[in-house]
Scaffold this active site. Structure first.
Site, mmCIF file in Angstrom:
data_model
loop_
_atom_site.group_PDB
_atom_site.id
_atom_site.type_symbol
_atom_site.label_atom_id
_atom_site.label_comp_id
_atom_site.label_asym_id
_atom_site.label_seq_id
_atom_site.Cartn_x
_atom_site.Cartn_y
_atom_site.Cartn_z
ATOM 1 N N PRO A 180 3.520 -2.563 -5.918
ATOM 2 C CA PRO A 180 4.691 -3.132 -5.779
ATOM 3 C C PRO A 180 4.794 -3.741 -4.503
ATOM 4 C CG PRO A 180 4.972 -0.724 -5.470
ATOM 5 C CD PRO A 180 3.353 -1.176 -5.926
ATOM 6 N N MET A 181 5.098 -4.720 -3.691
ATOM 7 C CA MET A 181 5.257 -5.531 -2.728
ATOM 8 C C MET A 181 6.696 -6.670 -2.865
ATOM 9 S SD MET A 181 1.550 -7.169 -1.102
ATOM 10 C CE MET A 181 1.162 -7.055 -2.628
ATOM 11 N N CYS A 232 6.576 3.802 0.382
ATOM 12 C CA CYS A 232 6.939 2.744 1.550
ATOM 13 C C CYS A 232 7.681 2.697 1.909
ATOM 14 C CB CYS A 232 6.759 1.700 0.247
ATOM 15 S SG CYS A 232 7.240 -0.007 1.142
ATOM 16 N N LYS A 267 4.870 6.225 -6.712
ATOM 17 C CA LYS A 267 4.335 6.291 -5.898
ATOM 18 C C LYS A 267 4.281 6.850 -4.422
ATOM 19 C CE LYS A 267 2.608 2.141 -4.208
ATOM 20 N NZ LYS A 267 3.086 1.367 -2.482
ATOM 21 N N ASN A 313 -4.642 4.041 -3.997
ATOM 22 C CA ASN A 313 -4.481 2.163 -3.091
ATOM 23 C C ASN A 313 -4.618 2.785 -1.737
ATOM 24 O OD1 ASN A 313 -1.076 1.445 -1.967
ATOM 25 N ND2 ASN A 313 -2.486 0.378 -2.012
ATOM 26 N N GLY A 314 -4.642 1.225 -1.222
ATOM 27 C CA GLY A 314 -4.833 1.369 0.647
ATOM 28 C C GLY A 314 -5.918 0.875 0.776
ATOM 29 N N GLY A 324 -2.817 -4.396 -3.145
ATOM 30 C CA GLY A 324 -1.209 -4.959 -2.714
ATOM 31 C C GLY A 324 -1.928 -6.189 -1.313
ATOM 32 N N ARG A 325 -2.146 -6.548 -0.503
ATOM 33 C CA ARG A 325 -2.176 -7.536 0.609
ATOM 34 C C ARG A 325 -3.017 -8.430 -0.049
ATOM 35 N NH1 ARG A 325 -2.416 -3.640 5.437
ATOM 36 N NH2 ARG A 325 -2.831 -2.696 3.751
HETATM 37 C C1 LIG Z 1 4.700 -7.081 2.715
HETATM 38 C C2 LIG Z 1 4.874 -5.667 1.729
HETATM 39 C C3 LIG Z 1 5.219 -4.983 0.783
HETATM 40 C C4 LIG Z 1 5.951 -3.670 0.299
HETATM 41 N N1 LIG Z 1 6.926 -3.248 -0.407
HETATM 42 C C5 LIG Z 1 6.724 -1.946 -1.204
HETATM 43 C C6 LIG Z 1 7.233 -1.781 -1.930
HETATM 44 O O1 LIG Z 1 8.921 -2.433 -2.534
HETATM 45 N N2 LIG Z 1 7.319 -0.029 -2.418
HETATM 46 C C7 LIG Z 1 6.434 -0.075 -2.512
HETATM 47 O O2 LIG Z 1 6.527 1.672 -3.303
HETATM 48 N N3 LIG Z 1 5.225 -0.117 -1.895
HETATM 49 C C8 LIG Z 1 5.301 -1.196 -1.093
HETATM 50 N N4 LIG Z 1 4.657 -1.599 -0.188
HETATM 51 C C9 LIG Z 1 3.229 -1.014 -0.329
HETATM 52 C C10 LIG Z 1 2.016 -1.534 -0.430
HETATM 53 O O3 LIG Z 1 2.390 -1.159 -2.056
HETATM 54 C C11 LIG Z 1 0.584 -0.651 -1.064
HETATM 55 O O4 LIG Z 1 0.933 0.173 -0.714
HETATM 56 C C12 LIG Z 1 -0.031 -1.031 0.675
HETATM 57 O O5 LIG Z 1 0.438 -2.261 1.058
HETATM 58 C C13 LIG Z 1 -1.782 -0.704 0.549
HETATM 59 O O6 LIG Z 1 -1.849 -0.918 -0.149
HETATM 60 P P1 LIG Z 1 -2.924 -2.372 -0.044
HETATM 61 O O7 LIG Z 1 -3.412 -2.074 0.705
HETATM 62 O O8 LIG Z 1 -3.897 -2.542 -0.901
HETATM 63 O O9 LIG Z 1 -2.060 -3.595 0.874
HETATM 64 C C14 LIG Z 1 4.725 -2.687 0.532
HETATM 65 C C15 LIG Z 1 4.046 -3.263 1.414
HETATM 66 C C16 LIG Z 1 3.690 -4.977 1.125
HETATM 67 C C17 LIG Z 1 2.133 -5.169 2.325
#
Ligand SMILES: Cc1cc2nc3c(=O)[nH]c(=O)nc-3n(C[C@H](O)[C@H](O)[C@H](O)COP(=O)(O)O)c2cc1C
Length: 322
Positions: free
Chosen positions: A18-19, A102, A141, A202-203, A226-227
């Site tokens: 989720p982002m 987050c 999460k 994740n990460g 995510g990203r």
């Molecule tokens: C722009 C952005 C918005 C995010 N919003 C949420 C969110 O609403 N809820 C959540 O649990 N995590 C949120 N995250 C965290 C991501 O879900 C994820 O845990 C984090 O980006 C690490 O994963 P990645 O390295 O694959 O990006 C957000 C991350 C980013 C970059």
């Protein structure tokens, strides 16, 4: 089947993180079409009085949603979270996901999101209240803990399973790490070992090799991305294929990318309307362009366009010139 969350069988082990501001319906649908086994909506505040704003309305469940419909809620008050969960179910959500992973804005002056990890009593209260309030699977999460000195992720994970949480996603950083340094996967492996519910790692998972490494290293049931999916929603099918067959899929052709970008932008225009749609499309197009040549000049031109027809037109032309 990769794993199940309550009655829902999930066919691919690669899932969308989720982002907020990014994983709206158009993007969730796209990621699902390109191989994501599960997509989770952007978080909505647990303060249901705020659901009337445009931002919250766009984040609530819609008819065009991909099934199973998982909605993330954020907040720091157990009863408000329970009410938000119930109302989301009434609106059509099938899974409730709780954000403790987050940074989230305070809701009614109470800490929310990963800030909750510091207070295990409150975590228990919230998890119990939400699990008991709905007749649907609740997922969670988290990060690996509050800080390097207080890495309480494992304790929280066990507590969550005992309370009835049905799947757990773990971002391999502590709350104190923010997004600095590299994600670590030892704590995720430990959590996976200790739990019997599905665990998602994740990460920093940004390509097929990293995904395979993390899946093997942690034993996790799913890989959450995510990203790396920004501007590259086909990463889900690439990772799923590599995990299953240990061979790389061919990259999408330029024509496929063109069709995908055009339909994504058109879907954003339709979902958000002309004014907001044009602005949100700029962000996504910027991400797509990162993978193509000569992006900076075109990006500057594209970002000045403020109507939907011209955006689609200029994009068509851009791809013809590639
Ligand atoms: C722009 C952005 C918005 C995010 N919003 C949420 C969110 O609403 N809820 C959540 O649990 N995590 C949120 N995250 C965290 C991501 O879900 C994820 O845990 C984090 O980006 C690490 O994963 P990645 O390295 O694959 O990006 C957000 C991350 C980013 C970059």
């Amino acid at each position: 089947m990769a794993f199940a969350i309550g009655p829902y069988s999930i066919s691919s082990p690669v899932i969308l993180a989720p982002m907020a501001g990014i994983t709206d319906i158009p993007f969730r649908r796209l990621c699902h079409q390109h191989g994501a086994g599960l997509v989770v909506s952007e978080m909505v505040t647990s303060d249901v009085r705020l659901w009337n704003t445009n931002k919250s309305r766009n984040r609530l469940v819609h008819d065009a949603e991909v099934s199973p419909r998982s909605v993330q809620i954020a907040g720091g008050d157990a009863q408000m979270m329970a009410q938000a969960a119930r109302q989301n179910i009434a609106l059509g959500a099938q899974i409730i996901d709780i954000n403790m992973g987050c940074p989230a804005k305070k809701v009614c002056n109470k800490a929310a999101g990963s800030a909750l990890l510091k207070d295990e009593v409150l975590v228990r209260e919230i998890l119990e209240a939400v699990v008991n309030s709905v007749d649907a699977p609740v997922t969670l999460k988290i990060r690996t803990g509050w800080s390097e000195d207080q890495k309480n992720g494992l304790r929280i994970a066990k507590m969550a399973e005992d309370i009835g949480i049905q799947a757990l996603a773990v971002h391999g950083r502590t709350r104190a790490c923010k997004f600095q340094g590299n994600a670590e996967y030892d704590t995720i492996a430990e959590i996976k070992q200790a739990l019997s519910i599905p665990v998602f790692a994740n990460g920093d998972i940004n390509d097929v090799h990293k995904a395979k490494f993390v899946k093997d290293y942690t034993g996790a049931d799913g890989i959450m991305i995510g990203r790396a999916a920004q501007g590259r929603p086909w990463i889900f099918r690439e990772v799923a294929h590599f995990l299953e067959h240990n061979e790389e899929l061919a990259a999408p052709t330029l024509d496929e990318v063109k069709q995908l970008v055009l339909s994504h932008v058109a879907a954003l225009h339709q979902f958000y309307g002309d004014y907001l749609g044009v602005r949100i499309a700029r962000k996504h197009v910027g991400w797509y362009l990162r993978t193509l040549s000569d992006q900076s000049t075109f990006r500057a031109v594209f970002n000045r366009i403020d109507n939907t027809i011209e955006q689609l037109d200029k994009l068509e032309h851009f791809f013809v010139g590639q």
